[in-house]
Design a protein around this motif. Structure first.
Motif, PDB file in Angstrom:
ATOM      1  N   UNK A  37      45.160  43.061  39.741  1.00 52.01           N
ATOM      2  CA  UNK A  37      45.018  41.663  39.322  1.00 52.01           C
ATOM      3  C   UNK A  37      45.067  40.810  40.590  1.00 52.01           C
ATOM      4  N   UNK A  38      44.720  39.540  40.464  1.00 51.97           N
ATOM      5  CA  UNK A  38      44.809  38.632  41.612  1.00 51.97           C
ATOM      6  C   UNK A  38      46.232  38.681  42.166  1.00 51.97           C
ATOM      7  N   UNK A  39      46.360  38.713  43.474  1.00 55.56           N
ATOM      8  CA  UNK A  39      45.411  38.336  44.502  1.00 55.56           C
ATOM      9  C   UNK A  39      44.474  39.457  44.980  1.00 55.56           C
ATOM     10  N   UNK A  40      44.426  40.612  44.299  1.00 52.53           N
ATOM     11  CA  UNK A  40      43.420  41.625  44.605  1.00 52.53           C
ATOM     12  C   UNK A  40      42.056  40.964  44.490  1.00 52.53           C
ATOM     13  N   UNK A  41      41.167  41.225  45.428  1.00 44.87           N
ATOM     14  CA  UNK A  41      39.852  40.586  45.417  1.00 44.87           C
ATOM     15  C   UNK A  41      38.838  41.415  44.640  1.00 44.87           C
ATOM     16  N   UNK A  42      38.240  40.781  43.652  1.00 39.27           N
ATOM     17  CA  UNK A  42      37.156  41.394  42.895  1.00 39.27           C
ATOM     18  C   UNK A  42      35.805  40.992  43.483  1.00 39.27           C
ATOM     19  N   UNK A  43      35.810  40.333  44.623  1.00 39.08           N
ATOM     20  CA  UNK A  43      34.592  39.817  45.249  1.00 39.08           C
ATOM     21  C   UNK A  43      34.205  40.574  46.514  1.00 39.08           C
ATOM     22  N   UNK A 130      30.710  47.122  40.912  1.00 41.13           N
ATOM     23  CA  UNK A 130      31.484  48.129  40.174  1.00 41.13           C
ATOM     24  C   UNK A 130      32.985  47.900  40.237  1.00 41.13           C
ATOM     25  N   UNK A 131      33.421  46.897  40.963  1.00 37.98           N
ATOM     26  CA  UNK A 131      34.856  46.729  41.203  1.00 37.98           C
ATOM     27  C   UNK A 131      35.638  46.488  39.910  1.00 37.98           C
ATOM     28  N   UNK A 132      35.073  45.752  38.980  1.00 37.20           N
ATOM     29  CA  UNK A 132      35.766  45.534  37.694  1.00 37.20           C
ATOM     30  C   UNK A 132      35.833  46.827  36.891  1.00 37.20           C
ATOM     31  N   UNK A 133      34.771  47.608  36.909  1.00 35.63           N
ATOM     32  CA  UNK A 133      34.773  48.900  36.223  1.00 35.63           C
ATOM     33  C   UNK A 133      35.841  49.801  36.829  1.00 35.63           C
ATOM     34  N   UNK A 134      35.894  49.839  38.154  1.00 36.44           N
ATOM     35  CA  UNK A 134      36.931  50.607  38.846  1.00 36.44           C
ATOM     36  C   UNK A 134      38.316  50.159  38.376  1.00 36.44           C
ATOM     37  N   UNK A 135      38.580  48.871  38.465  1.00 37.37           N
ATOM     38  CA  UNK A 135      39.914  48.343  38.175  1.00 37.37           C
ATOM     39  C   UNK A 135      40.283  48.437  36.695  1.00 37.37           C
ATOM     40  N   UNK A 136      39.330  48.174  35.815  1.00 42.31           N
ATOM     41  CA  UNK A 136      39.639  48.080  34.387  1.00 42.31           C
ATOM     42  C   UNK A 136      39.426  49.377  33.607  1.00 42.31           C
ATOM     43  N   UNK A 137      38.537  50.251  34.089  1.00 45.71           N
ATOM     44  CA  UNK A 137      38.223  51.463  33.325  1.00 45.71           C
ATOM     45  C   UNK A 137      38.616  52.760  34.023  1.00 45.71           C
TER      46      UNK A 137
END
Length: 188
Positions: A37-43, A130-137
């Motif tokens: 989660x923030x402050x981890x960068x998804x950008x 793919x960063x959200x897929x990595x983090x969330x799935x």
């Protein structure tokens, strides 16, 4: 003799462990939430490494600014395979690399004291797409290894290499599907 290009990792039937080093703010937030989660960068691209010793070299045993906390990130083997199937080597044509969702590179594996070895360790860069897929799935667990890292580092500095090595995560040859071997390893 260890092959020059071999993925070595801590894994089980369903997951593989990769390592990352973060600032305390990022690590604490992730550990509290049980996910990134923030402050981890998804950008921006995030690099994952299945080699504990390579990350110890990179983070200077969790002493490098912004890398004071070491996390073991357990991800699904399906996610690992998906990342590798979409990977483009960093040595590729710049145009191919620019459009890649995942980057892969091989760097010399490291000894506990940081010396380059004659075989290579894989680093996988998960891009913004793919960063959200990595983090969330793909991520199924986060473990703070910082206390273990500090203890192992202190043992190494005190000349107790054998005791330090007993603290290192067990890594063994990862069974790469044949369809992925040529994608990630130089020379196939």
């Amino acid at each position: 003799m260890t092959p020059r290009y071999q993925v070595r990792a801590d894994y089980d039937a369903h997951t593989i462990v990769v390592y990352q080093a973060y600032s305390p703010a990022i690590a604490d937030a992730a550990l509290r939430a049980g996910r990134f989660v923030a402050p981890f960068s998804f950008q921006r691209m995030t690099w994952i490494k299945p080699s504990f010793l390579w990350l110890m070299h990179r983070s200077n045993w969790a002493r490098k600014p912004g890398q004071e906390r070491v996390l073991a990130v357990r991800i699904t083997r399906e996610g690992w395979a998906e990342a590798l199937s979409r990977a483009v080597p960093t040595t590729s044509d710049p145009a191919a690399l620019a459009g890649a969702a995942v980057h892969v590179q091989w760097d010399p594996e490291r000894s506990p004291r940081g010396a380059a070895l004659n075989h290579y360790s894989i680093q996988v860069g998960i891009g913004r797409r793919l960063i959200r897929t990595f983090a969330d799935e793909w991520v199924v667990g986060l473990t703070d290894l910082t206390p273990l890292v500090r203890k192992a580092s202190a043992l190494l500095r005190a000349g107790h290499a054998a005791k330090a090595q007993r603290l290192f995560p067990a890594e063994r040859d990862y069974p790469m599907p044949s369809a992925l071997r040529g994608v990630v390893a130089p020379g196939g």
